[in-house]
Design an enzyme around this catalytic site. Structure first.
Site, PDB file in Angstrom:
ATOM      1  N   LYS A  65       0.839  -1.205   0.000  1.00  0.00           N
ATOM      2  CA  LYS A  65       0.000   0.000   0.000  1.00  0.00           C
ATOM      3  C   LYS A  65       0.873   1.253   0.000  1.00  0.00           C
ATOM      4  CE  LYS A  65      -3.844  -2.379   2.205  1.00  0.00           C
ATOM      5  NZ  LYS A  65      -4.665  -2.658   3.403  1.00  0.00           N
ATOM      6  N   GLN A 109      -4.536  -1.278   9.516  1.00  0.00           N
ATOM      7  CA  GLN A 109      -4.481  -2.626   8.943  1.00  0.00           C
ATOM      8  C   GLN A 109      -5.081  -3.633   9.920  1.00  0.00           C
ATOM      9  OE1 GLN A 109      -3.628  -3.251   5.816  1.00  0.00           O
ATOM     10  NE2 GLN A 109      -3.973  -5.438   6.007  1.00  0.00           N
ATOM     11  N   ASP A 132     -11.054   3.190   4.283  1.00  0.00           N
ATOM     12  CA  ASP A 132     -11.450   1.781   4.202  1.00  0.00           C
ATOM     13  C   ASP A 132     -12.971   1.637   4.116  1.00  0.00           C
ATOM     14  OD1 ASP A 132      -9.617  -0.341   4.054  1.00  0.00           O
ATOM     15  OD2 ASP A 132      -8.938   0.004   6.113  1.00  0.00           O
TER      16      ASP A 132
HETATM   17  N1  GUN Z   1      -7.047  -6.614   6.262  1.00  0.00           N
HETATM   18  C1  GUN Z   1      -7.550  -7.412   5.290  1.00  0.00           C
HETATM   19  N2  GUN Z   1      -8.249  -6.685   4.402  1.00  0.00           N
HETATM   20  C2  GUN Z   1      -8.193  -5.405   4.807  1.00  0.00           C
HETATM   21  C3  GUN Z   1      -8.704  -4.189   4.289  1.00  0.00           C
HETATM   22  O1  GUN Z   1      -9.388  -4.129   3.260  1.00  0.00           O
HETATM   23  N3  GUN Z   1      -8.404  -3.075   5.005  1.00  0.00           N
HETATM   24  C4  GUN Z   1      -7.683  -3.124   6.147  1.00  0.00           C
HETATM   25  N4  GUN Z   1      -7.473  -1.983   6.782  1.00  0.00           N
HETATM   26  N5  GUN Z   1      -7.180  -4.228   6.652  1.00  0.00           N
HETATM   27  C5  GUN Z   1      -7.435  -5.363   5.975  1.00  0.00           C
END
Ligand code: GUN
Length: 299
Positions: A65, A109, A132
């Site tokens: 990311k 995350q 998110d």
């Molecule tokens: N962990 C697994 N998928 C995601 C996601 O889409 N966003 C976040 N923040 N953590 C994750």
């Protein structure tokens, strides 16, 4: 319908929807929006990324990311916290980031360590910075079709589908998986497009029979190779959201999706794993960050 379900297509040729290429195109568009926003307002978008603990998969995801942000010209500010971080420390950090005018998006995350209540933490994020789309305000906005920030994976799924579906009205869609991150929000987005949506999950009785009636299957159960060839009607479109690392007999590992792709030669179009939904999720995160930055400046 666009071409994937049209009768003029040769049945035996399954179209592979190229998520990597689509993600590159979206990120190029996002980079142009970043440049335009910086030039117009003097503010360049920034994303705060919070990682608590040392889960290896989360470290890889966060690394990707951050790298993609950099390529698109988005400043990323990483906050890597030890696994034993207390909930109050995390809440204080979120409060500071919420008030920081230089930060447009906040991403925490998941999963979080057990001493932290993930629901409480996600609720603390300012909904306008919730890139998110997990905050209850954004969940509510999605379910009422009133704007807000849309979760990245479902948004990516829709963009992949849009490349092969022109009109969703009346199409039968079966979503397999009922998670808050994928299954439920993707169902809302498809309902908004007037598809007939059936949300199923691993406990659903007669799942293969239900799936076989679908024009579109979105598989997001996290069960490797759950969707077999006989679950899919000829010409149907299959989006594979699952991504599980499995061990091979020789000790190596590989990523597999929820679909037995090699049995789907009769489908109209499928998304590969890897190279389908995954890259689009990250590209949508960047796009959401710029959307948040634009909205904060009333653009
Ligand atoms: N962990 C697994 N998928 C995601 C996601 O889409 N966003 C976040 N923040 N953590 C994750």
């Amino acid at each position: 319908m666009a071409h994937a379900l049209s009768s003029s297509r040769p049945e035996a040729v399954v179209e592979r929807i190229d998520g990597r290429a689509m993600a590159r195109a979206l990120s190029t568009e996002t980079a142009a929006r970043v440049e335009a926003l910086c030039a117009r307002t003097g503010h360049c978008p920034a994303l705060a990324v919070i990682l608590v603990g040392d889960d290896p998969a989360s470290q890889v995801y966060v690394g990707r990311k951050v790298a993609e942000c950099r390529k698109a010209g988005i400043r990323s500010v990483e906050h890597r916290l030890p696994a034993d971080t207390g909930q109050d420390v995390l809440l204080d950090l979120i409060d500071r980031l919420n008030l920081d005018g230089a930060v447009d998006g906040i991403l925490i995350q998941l999963p979080l360590p057990p001493q932290i209540d993930a629901g409480l933490v996600l609720d603390r994020i300012d909904p306008t910075k919730d890139v998110d789309g997990f905050h209850p305000v954004n969940v509510g906005r999605l379910s009422t079709g009133t704007g807000g920030l849309v979760p990245c994976t479902p948004l990516g799924v829709m963009k992949l589908l849009d490349s092969v579906v022109a009109d969703y009205r009346g199409l039968d869609v079966v979503v397999i998986g009922k998670s808050n991150i994928v299954g439920k929000p993707v169902a809302m987005l498809l309902l908004e497009r007037e598809a007939t949506v059936t949300v199923t999950h691993i406990e659903t009785r007669g799942l293969s029979d239900i799936a076989r009636k679908a024009d579109i299957i979105v598989a997001a159960a996290g069960v490797p190779h759950l969707v077999r060839g006989y679950w899919v009607k000829p010409g149907a479109i299959v989006v594979d959201v699952g991504i599980t690392r499995v061990a091979e007999p020789d000790g190596s590992t590989r990523l597999v999706g929820d679909c037995a792709t090699e049995e789907l030669g009769h489908a109209g179009a499928v998304t590969p794993v890897p190279g389908g939904v995954g890259p689009m999720t990250i590209a949508c995160l960047l796009s959401n960050t710029v959307t948040a930055a634009e909205r904060a400046r009333h653009e």
